[in-house]
Design a protein around this motif. Structure first.
Motif, short mmCIF file in Angstrom:
data_model
loop_
_atom_site.label_atom_id
_atom_site.label_comp_id
_atom_site.label_asym_id
_atom_site.label_seq_id
_atom_site.Cartn_x
_atom_site.Cartn_y
_atom_site.Cartn_z
N LEU A 103 0.85 -1.19 0.00
CA LEU A 103 0.00 0.00 0.00
C LEU A 103 0.89 1.24 0.00
O LEU A 103 1.41 1.65 1.03
CB LEU A 103 -0.93 0.00 1.22
CG LEU A 103 -2.00 1.09 1.26
CD1 LEU A 103 -2.98 0.91 0.11
CD2 LEU A 103 -2.75 1.05 2.58
N GLY A 104 1.05 1.86 -1.17
CA GLY A 104 1.84 3.08 -1.31
C GLY A 104 0.95 4.30 -1.43
O GLY A 104 -0.27 4.25 -1.29
N ILE A 105 1.57 5.45 -1.73
CA ILE A 105 0.84 6.71 -1.79
C ILE A 105 -0.17 6.72 -2.93
O ILE A 105 -1.27 7.25 -2.79
CB ILE A 105 1.83 7.90 -1.92
CG1 ILE A 105 1.10 9.22 -1.85
CG2 ILE A 105 2.64 7.78 -3.20
CD1 ILE A 105 0.41 9.48 -0.55
N VAL A 106 0.16 6.11 -4.07
CA VAL A 106 -0.78 6.09 -5.19
C VAL A 106 -1.98 5.21 -4.86
O VAL A 106 -3.13 5.57 -5.17
CB VAL A 106 -0.08 5.60 -6.47
CG1 VAL A 106 -1.05 5.58 -7.64
CG2 VAL A 106 1.12 6.47 -6.79
N ALA A 107 -1.74 4.06 -4.22
CA ALA A 107 -2.85 3.20 -3.82
C ALA A 107 -3.74 3.90 -2.80
O ALA A 107 -4.98 3.76 -2.84
CB ALA A 107 -2.31 1.89 -3.24
N GLU A 333 -2.81 13.77 -6.16
CA GLU A 333 -3.57 14.54 -5.19
C GLU A 333 -3.85 13.77 -3.91
O GLU A 333 -4.98 13.51 -3.53
CB GLU A 333 -4.90 14.99 -5.79
CG GLU A 333 -5.54 16.14 -5.01
CD GLU A 333 -6.78 16.64 -5.68
OE1 GLU A 333 -7.73 16.98 -4.97
OE2 GLU A 333 -6.79 16.70 -6.90
N PRO A 334 -2.80 13.33 -3.19
CA PRO A 334 -3.04 12.68 -1.91
C PRO A 334 -3.63 13.66 -0.92
O PRO A 334 -3.07 14.69 -0.65
CB PRO A 334 -1.64 12.22 -1.48
CG PRO A 334 -0.70 13.11 -2.20
CD PRO A 334 -1.38 13.49 -3.49
N SER A 335 -4.75 13.32 -0.36
CA SER A 335 -5.48 14.27 0.47
C SER A 335 -4.96 14.33 1.89
O SER A 335 -5.42 15.13 2.67
CB SER A 335 -6.96 13.91 0.48
OG SER A 335 -7.48 13.91 -0.82
N ILE A 336 -4.03 13.45 2.27
CA ILE A 336 -3.55 13.46 3.64
C ILE A 336 -2.18 14.07 3.75
O ILE A 336 -1.59 14.07 4.81
CB ILE A 336 -3.51 12.02 4.20
CG1 ILE A 336 -2.60 11.12 3.34
CG2 ILE A 336 -4.88 11.43 4.28
CD1 ILE A 336 -2.40 9.75 3.93
N ARG A 337 -1.64 14.60 2.67
CA ARG A 337 -0.33 15.21 2.71
C ARG A 337 -0.47 16.68 3.05
O ARG A 337 -1.42 17.34 2.69
CB ARG A 337 0.38 15.05 1.37
CG ARG A 337 0.66 13.60 1.00
CD ARG A 337 1.41 13.51 -0.29
NE ARG A 337 2.71 14.15 -0.20
CZ ARG A 337 3.52 14.29 -1.24
NH1 ARG A 337 3.17 13.85 -2.42
NH2 ARG A 337 4.69 14.87 -1.10
N ALA A 346 5.77 12.36 -11.08
CA ALA A 346 6.09 11.06 -11.64
C ALA A 346 7.51 10.65 -11.33
O ALA A 346 7.82 9.48 -11.13
CB ALA A 346 5.87 11.08 -13.15
N ARG A 347 8.43 11.63 -11.27
CA ARG A 347 9.81 11.31 -10.96
C ARG A 347 9.93 10.75 -9.55
O ARG A 347 10.62 9.77 -9.30
CB ARG A 347 10.69 12.57 -11.10
CG ARG A 347 10.70 13.13 -12.51
CD ARG A 347 11.48 14.43 -12.55
NE ARG A 347 11.42 15.05 -13.86
CZ ARG A 347 12.35 14.90 -14.79
NH1 ARG A 347 13.37 14.12 -14.55
NH2 ARG A 347 12.25 15.50 -15.95
N ALA A 348 9.25 11.40 -8.60
CA ALA A 348 9.32 10.94 -7.22
C ALA A 348 8.65 9.59 -7.06
O ALA A 348 9.13 8.72 -6.34
CB ALA A 348 8.66 11.96 -6.30
N THR A 349 7.54 9.37 -7.75
CA THR A 349 6.84 8.10 -7.65
C THR A 349 7.67 6.97 -8.22
O THR A 349 7.73 5.88 -7.68
CB THR A 349 5.49 8.20 -8.39
OG1 THR A 349 4.78 9.34 -7.91
CG2 THR A 349 4.66 6.95 -8.17
N ALA A 350 8.32 7.24 -9.34
CA ALA A 350 9.10 6.19 -9.98
C ALA A 350 10.27 5.75 -9.12
O ALA A 350 10.65 4.59 -9.11
CB ALA A 350 9.62 6.68 -11.33
N SER A 351 10.84 6.69 -8.39
CA SER A 351 12.01 6.35 -7.58
C SER A 351 11.67 5.41 -6.45
O SER A 351 12.53 4.72 -5.93
CB SER A 351 12.62 7.64 -7.01
OG SER A 351 11.70 8.27 -6.15
N SER A 352 10.39 5.35 -6.05
CA SER A 352 9.98 4.48 -4.95
C SER A 352 9.17 3.29 -5.43
O SER A 352 8.51 2.63 -4.65
CB SER A 352 9.15 5.28 -3.94
OG SER A 352 7.99 5.80 -4.56
N ALA A 353 9.20 3.03 -6.75
CA ALA A 353 8.42 1.94 -7.29
C ALA A 353 8.93 0.61 -6.78
O ALA A 353 10.13 0.39 -6.62
CB ALA A 353 8.48 1.97 -8.83
#
Length: 674
Positions: A103-107, A333-337, A346-353
């Motif tokens: 369960l990551g930020i996108v999920a 658009e994470p609502s809890i950040r 996308a760059r930040a997301t890819a680095s934690s894939a």
């Protein structure tokens, strides 16, 4: 959905939980619509800067309130339980695949989006579906007006200079929001205002220059119109066009055309973007051929080293190709950040894939796929600048290849979103494998399942169009919320909720007005926080990619502030020496030269000056090319509150007053005395 009515319970003299519940549901639903659909939420988050625990408390309270009220509605209102049964089952099936992966930020964004959409349907059915859809249409109109404000200023809210985006920041996402909002709510607009509403939204779509969404909008209009004509033909009815009532839409169209003309004359970025948009459509064939040749050439070079023991694996190729290629990629658009929206998420997301494991058994197939993915990633680094249409084609090709490389249950939403397939169906196929196709298909089926007339087809057609060109729909509450409301509105109309005039109706009206104004207040509080925490000087590095030769030196755009549109650079052209500014080469300050406002400035070695409000002209200390000398150049420029910010606040205040007066029922003197 003009046939939607209000369902009210029995009239009680004393307030009871059953009678209060519709008012609470109405207020919560109105607040969610205003704060999310109008894109106010990212501007509210800076209020929590440095107070993450408080931010979590506030958002958990919001989500908890929606959950508690929704459960109460389902427990008390039997008709709501029966109405949403099929949607609840479909939602549970859409959530289940998330458990297959970490369960990551996108999920989390995906779960929050589904939760808010489902909660909004329950709340609207418990209160007044017609009023909810009218508020949705009102917010859509507000977004359209803000887009027109955006193009009147050279440095507006948009992340792509020259294209209107409004508070959505991304022009393509803004266009998708306008299209979905209009398709979901246009039938709730009063008939004498409906054509004017559609003219306003259509013109706003045009100034976003989002070609994919404009094409989807054409289909959204054409399909219901064609079906309606066919039904009239089969019923042996003549097509009648009533020219009465066309005066207001034509007047609004002329005003909007005049606004576009003013923007073309005063905003050079808008003028250039319009030209580039048409040029991109004309040259798309050539761009696709060049991209295919470049990818094939790169693929052959990588494939030639397939027998090399250190040849790239599919995991490495996906990570490398997804970390550097985007075209107008919006945040999920994470609502809890509590941090503000990122420019390139996308760059930040890819680095934690998560790792890409479970590769095919065939080493040859593995090497071929890895080489193809790597070649596509290399081409996509700059393809968006050459032609955005060809870039989308390459993104889609890479996404399909990644889907074939994945296992039966896919690779999770983190990897899928990092690959940016620009297609919702492919995104979920990458994330959840073969069963992932069923999630977006099920959503489309829901949009068509409750159709009762040709006019209801608009939402389903618009939904298909957005899904085929964007992967953000189910990851962004601001986009999914109008879809959920549109489906809920059709569900309410199909169930035939009857309207009864009761005293509770007045309370619901006031609750809607209170919720809408609370959303506006949240935005105002966020803007005040932004003004307080933003430093008076904006600092940043000059980007080599934007530099070009000019007048003895090199010119480039100044780095934008964290919240574009709310601030502007001070006019250093008129009084450069009276404003604090600084440009340094490897920490060494360069010398600022002053030029008369009407002069054509030039610079010598180690000098800089400001030709425009948002650009700097400078020269390296040794007159070398700053794009190739390996040195870093940092600039600091003073900021001030922009006129666009003041115009935006005035527009929102005016919208709030008009909406409050429309949502609050008029009470006669006789009623007030009772």
């Amino acid at each position: 959905m003009s046939g939607i009515a209000h369902f009210q319970g029995p009239v009680n003299s004393a307030p009871t939980p059953r009678s209060i519940l519709p008012c609470v549901a109405a207020g919560l639903c109105a607040f969610a619509i205003v704060i999310y659909q109008s894109w106010f939420m990212p501007y509210f988050l800076p209020f929590f800067t440095g107070r993450d625990e408080f931010a979590r408390l506030v958002f958990h309270a919001l989500y908890g309130s929606v959950l508690i009220v929704s459960i109460a509605v389902l427990a008390i209102r039997r008709y709501v339980r029966g109405a949403i049964l099929l949607l609840a089952i479909a939602g549970a099936m859409a959530v289940a695949p998330v458990a297959l992966h970490p369960l990551g930020i996108v999920a989390k964004c995906y779960l929050i989006t589904l939760f808010l959409g489902g909660g909004a349907i329950v709340l609207m059915l418990a209160s007044s579906p017609a009023m909810v859809l009218r508020l949705c249409a009102s917010v859509t109109a507000l977004n359209a007006v803000v887009c027109f404000l955006d193009i009147l200023f050279a440095n507006g809210f948009t992340s792509t200079l020259g294209r209107a985006a409004g508070l959505a920041i991304n022009p393509n996402v803004a266009a998708a929001g306008l299209l979905l909002g209009a398709a979901a709510s246009y039938r709730a607009v009063a008939p004498n205002w409906r054509a004017t509403f559609l003219v306003l939204v259509s013109a706003a779509l045009l100034v976003t220059l989002s070609r994919s969404n404009i094409l989807a909008a054409c289909g959204t209009v054409a399909v219901p119109f064609a079906v309606d004509i066919w039904q009239q033909f089969r019923g042996h009815r003549r097509l009648r066009l009533d020219p009465r009532g066309w005066g207001r839409p034509l007047a609004v169209a002329l005003i909007l055309l005049g606004t576009i003309g003013v923007a073309l004359a005063t905003n050079v970025y808008f003028r250039v973007s319009v030209g580039n948009s048409f040029a991109g459509m004309i040259s798309v064939g050539k761009a696709l051929d060049e991209a295919a040749d470049a990818v094939d050439s790169s693929h052959d070079e990588v494939a030639s080293s397939a027998l090399d023991p250190v040849a790239p694996s599919s995991q490495q190729a996906l990570a490398e190709s997804s970390s550097a290629a985007t075209i107008d990629q919006p945040t999920a658009e994470p609502s809890i950040r509590s941090d503000p929206p990122q420019a390139d998420p996308a760059r930040a997301t890819a680095s934690s894939a998560p790792p890409f494991s479970g590769l095919p058994s065939s080493a040859t197939g593995q090497s071929t796929n890895a080489a193809k993915i790597q070649a596509l990633g290399e081409r996509l680094v700059d393809e968006g600048k050459r032609n955005s249409i060809s870039a989308r084609a390459l993104f889609l090709e890479r996404g399909l290849l990644a889907y074939r490389e994945g296992g039966f249950f896919g690779r999770g939403l983190e990897v899928a979103q990092a690959l940016a397939p620009h297609n919702t169906l492919v995104l979920f196929a990458i994330a959840f494998g073969h069963i992932g196709w069923l999630i977006p298909i099920g959503l489309v089926a829901s949009a068509f399942w409750y159709v009762r007339s040709a006019g209801d087809l608009a939402l389903g057609v618009a939904l298909v169009g957005v899904m085929l060109t964007s992967h953000d729909l189910l990851l962004t509450p601001s986009l999914f919320l109008p879809v959920a409301l549109g489906i809920g509105g059709m569900l309410a109309e199909r169930r035939g909720f009857t309207e009864t005039h009761s005293s509770a109706k007045k309370g619901e009206h006031r609750s809607f007005a209170f919720g809408a104004n609370a959303g506006v207040m949240a935005f105002a509080v966020g803007c005040i926080a932004i003004l307080l925490i933003t430093p008076s000087l904006v600092t940043g590095r000059l980007e080599n990619e934007t530099m070009f030769t000019a007048r003895g030196g090199y010119e480039t755009l100044l780095p934008r502030s964290q919240f574009p549109g709310l601030f502007q650079f001070d006019n250093l052209v008129l009084d450069p020496l009276l404003k604090a500014s600084d440009l340094r080469e490897e920490g060494t300050p360069l010398h600022q030269v002053e030029w008369a406002p009407n002069a054509w400035p030039a610079v010598g070695p180690g000098e800089y000056t400001f030709r425009r409000r948002d650009a700097v002209l400078f020269s390296a200390t040794d007159s070398s090319d700053p794009r190739q000398n390996g040195r870093t150049y940092a600039v600091a420029v003073p900021l001030s509150v922009s006129a666009l910010c003041l115009a935006l606040l005035g527009t929102i205040i005016a919208w709030s007053i008009v909406s409050t007066s429309a949502l609050t029922p008029r009470i006669s003197r006789r009623e007030a005395s009772l």
